[in-house]
Design a protein around this motif. Structure first.
Motif, PDB file in Angstrom:
ATOM      1  N   ALA A   1      -7.545 -19.518 -33.466  1.00 11.64           N
ATOM      2  CA  ALA A   1      -8.632 -20.626 -33.352  1.00 11.64           C
ATOM      3  C   ALA A   1      -9.986 -20.027 -32.618  1.00 11.64           C
ATOM      4  CB  ALA A   1      -8.024 -21.698 -32.275  1.00 11.64           C
ATOM      5  N   GLY A   2     -10.778 -20.186 -33.390  1.00  9.18           N
ATOM      6  CA  GLY A   2     -12.171 -19.522 -32.914  1.00  9.18           C
ATOM      7  C   GLY A   2     -13.061 -20.542 -32.121  1.00  9.18           C
ATOM      8  N   ALA A   3     -13.742 -19.846 -31.161  1.00  9.87           N
ATOM      9  CA  ALA A   3     -14.521 -20.626 -30.267  1.00  9.87           C
ATOM     10  C   ALA A   3     -15.800 -19.947 -29.880  1.00  9.87           C
ATOM     11  CB  ALA A   3     -13.549 -20.911 -28.947  1.00  9.87           C
ATOM     12  N   ARG A   4     -16.859 -20.531 -29.745  1.00 15.53           N
ATOM     13  CA  ARG A   4     -18.334 -20.026 -29.435  1.00 15.53           C
ATOM     14  C   ARG A   4     -18.552 -20.239 -28.266  1.00 15.53           C
ATOM     15  NH1 ARG A   4     -22.023 -20.771 -34.651  1.00 15.53           N
ATOM     16  NH2 ARG A   4     -23.114 -18.752 -33.618  1.00 15.53           N
ATOM     17  N   ASN A   5     -17.664 -21.002 -27.248  1.00 13.97           N
ATOM     18  CA  ASN A   5     -17.926 -21.309 -26.019  1.00 13.97           C
ATOM     19  C   ASN A   5     -16.845 -21.702 -25.045  1.00 13.97           C
ATOM     20  OD1 ASN A   5     -17.504 -24.179 -26.009  1.00 13.97           O
ATOM     21  ND2 ASN A   5     -19.526 -24.110 -27.491  1.00 13.97           N
ATOM     22  N   ALA A   6     -16.983 -21.703 -23.892  1.00 17.08           N
ATOM     23  CA  ALA A   6     -15.731 -21.901 -23.232  1.00 17.08           C
ATOM     24  C   ALA A   6     -14.913 -23.287 -23.215  1.00 17.08           C
ATOM     25  CB  ALA A   6     -15.937 -21.684 -21.530  1.00 17.08           C
ATOM     26  N   GLU A   7     -15.826 -24.236 -23.348  1.00 12.93           N
ATOM     27  CA  GLU A   7     -15.376 -25.482 -23.758  1.00 12.93           C
ATOM     28  C   GLU A   7     -14.345 -25.789 -24.842  1.00 12.93           C
ATOM     29  OE1 GLU A   7     -16.863 -30.389 -24.391  1.00 12.93           O
ATOM     30  OE2 GLU A   7     -18.399 -28.718 -24.416  1.00 12.93           O
ATOM     31  N   GLN A   8     -14.837 -25.081 -25.953  1.00 10.15           N
ATOM     32  CA  GLN A   8     -14.133 -24.738 -27.366  1.00 10.15           C
ATOM     33  C   GLN A   8     -12.811 -24.352 -26.933  1.00 10.15           C
ATOM     34  OE1 GLN A   8     -16.655 -23.327 -30.126  1.00 10.15           O
ATOM     35  NE2 GLN A   8     -17.925 -25.154 -30.676  1.00 10.15           N
TER      36      GLN A   8
END
Length: 331
Positions: A293-300
């Motif tokens: 699972a990718g994420a571009r910020n901490a929340e994601q």
């Protein structure tokens, strides 16, 4: 967090593994380095100890970002997964795509997995990742110009030299995995798998179940399609590859959202997001050992990690699958 063994080895990866393609910015309309580092560290706090990257992601940027993010942890507490076989600095093999780097410069990307190239790529990745070994080393895409035997024997040598712990492949079909396994112990195949892309269930899933190997599913949220946050008319940033992918045309966005709307009551009942429900369904499917699972910020990244806290009964799993069987997207 839950952890699962990969193949028949002692390598354990977090069921939700951090996918660092978007972290490198390439083909995602850029990225903020600090946000990516923070995303990886916050996911680690949630138990996500495994990170998947590749040299081509930002032409080295992603691997360097991963190195910075994990520099505060003991090396034996993280599992670094990277790849080889896509060169933007060598015109050899077959042309995979014409693209642009993060500075907007034109680049040609080649699929090439000759022995000398793999040895060089491994040394470069070790340097960028600031480590002396890679936990799982995977060919990124099949290279039709190089015999599988040559490629896999090179990786076997890297394992013998202690620079790589385990060998995997990406985007291989069952026959290719079987052939590669003659020359090195292939423990996993990383392939695209999501609610709307399930073609591997026909041949690859039965094969790996029988052979005792693992599937690492990438793009389980279909690059954001299954998050429920995209509506018809959605506008992508310049340089975002999704703008030209059929999943994201208005008709398919509408059909996907109709499907997701039927899942919203279940997600609400479980006090979860749609993305978390989608990820939980994915890792419940046969042979799917890990979901990237990718994420571009901490929340994601934190939300992705918390997907493991959900549980799905057999009846709920079957309900979702039945809805999926009625979902048809147009190409």
């Amino acid at each position: 967090m839950q952890y699962r063994k990969i193949g028949n080895t002692d390598l354990e990866l977090s069921v939700i593994t951090f996918g660092a393609w978007a972290a490198g910015g390439w083909m995602w309309g850029g990225t903020e380095r600090k946000d990516s580092v923070d995303a990886i560290r916050k996911s680690y706090d949630e138990g996500v100890t495994s990170i998947d990257t590749a040299p081509i992601y930002g032409q080295g940027d992603s691997e360097e970002i991963v190195a910075e993010a994990v520099s505060v942890y003991s090396r034996d507490k993280v599992q670094l997964i990277t790849k080889y076989g896509m060169r933007w600095d060598l015109a050899k093999g077959t042309l995979a795509m014409k693209s642009k780097d993060n500075n907007g410069n034109d680049i040609d990307v080649y699929k090439y997995a000759g022995k000398e190239s793999i040895i060089k790529e491994c040394e470069d990745s070790l340097r960028r990742l600031k480590t002396d070994y890679i936990d799982l080393y995977q060919i990124h895409w099949p290279d039709v110009t190089t015999p599988i035997q040559e490629t896999m024997e090179a990786v076997a040598q890297l394992i013998k030299d202690g620079k790589v712990r385990h060998a995997g492949v990406c985007n291989y079909d069952a026959a290719q995995v079987k052939e590669a396994s003659q020359y090195v112990d292939i423990i996993s195949d990383q392939v695209p798998y999501s609610m709307v892309k399930r073609d591997i269930e026909a041949e690859l899933v039965p094969y790996v179940l029988d052979a005792g190997k693992s599937i690492l599913a990438y793009s389980p949220l279909e690059r954001g399609l299954l998050s429920g946050k995209m509506k018809p008319g959605y506008t992508f940033e310049e340089g975002d590859h999704r703008a030209n992918v059929y999943f994201f045309n208005d008709e398919n966005l509408a059909r996907t959202n109709q499907f997701l709307n039927k899942l919203r009551p279940m997600a609400a009942e479980k006090n979860s997001t749609l993305s978390q429900l989608v990820l939980r369904w994915t890792i419940e499917q046969p042979a799917i050992t890990i979901a990237l699972a990718g994420a571009r910020n901490a929340e994601q990244s934190v939300q992705n990690a918390k997907a493991v806290n959900l549980s799905l009964s057999k009846e709920e799993n079957a309900f979702i699958t039945a809805l999926l069987n009625d979902l048809v997207l147009v190409k």
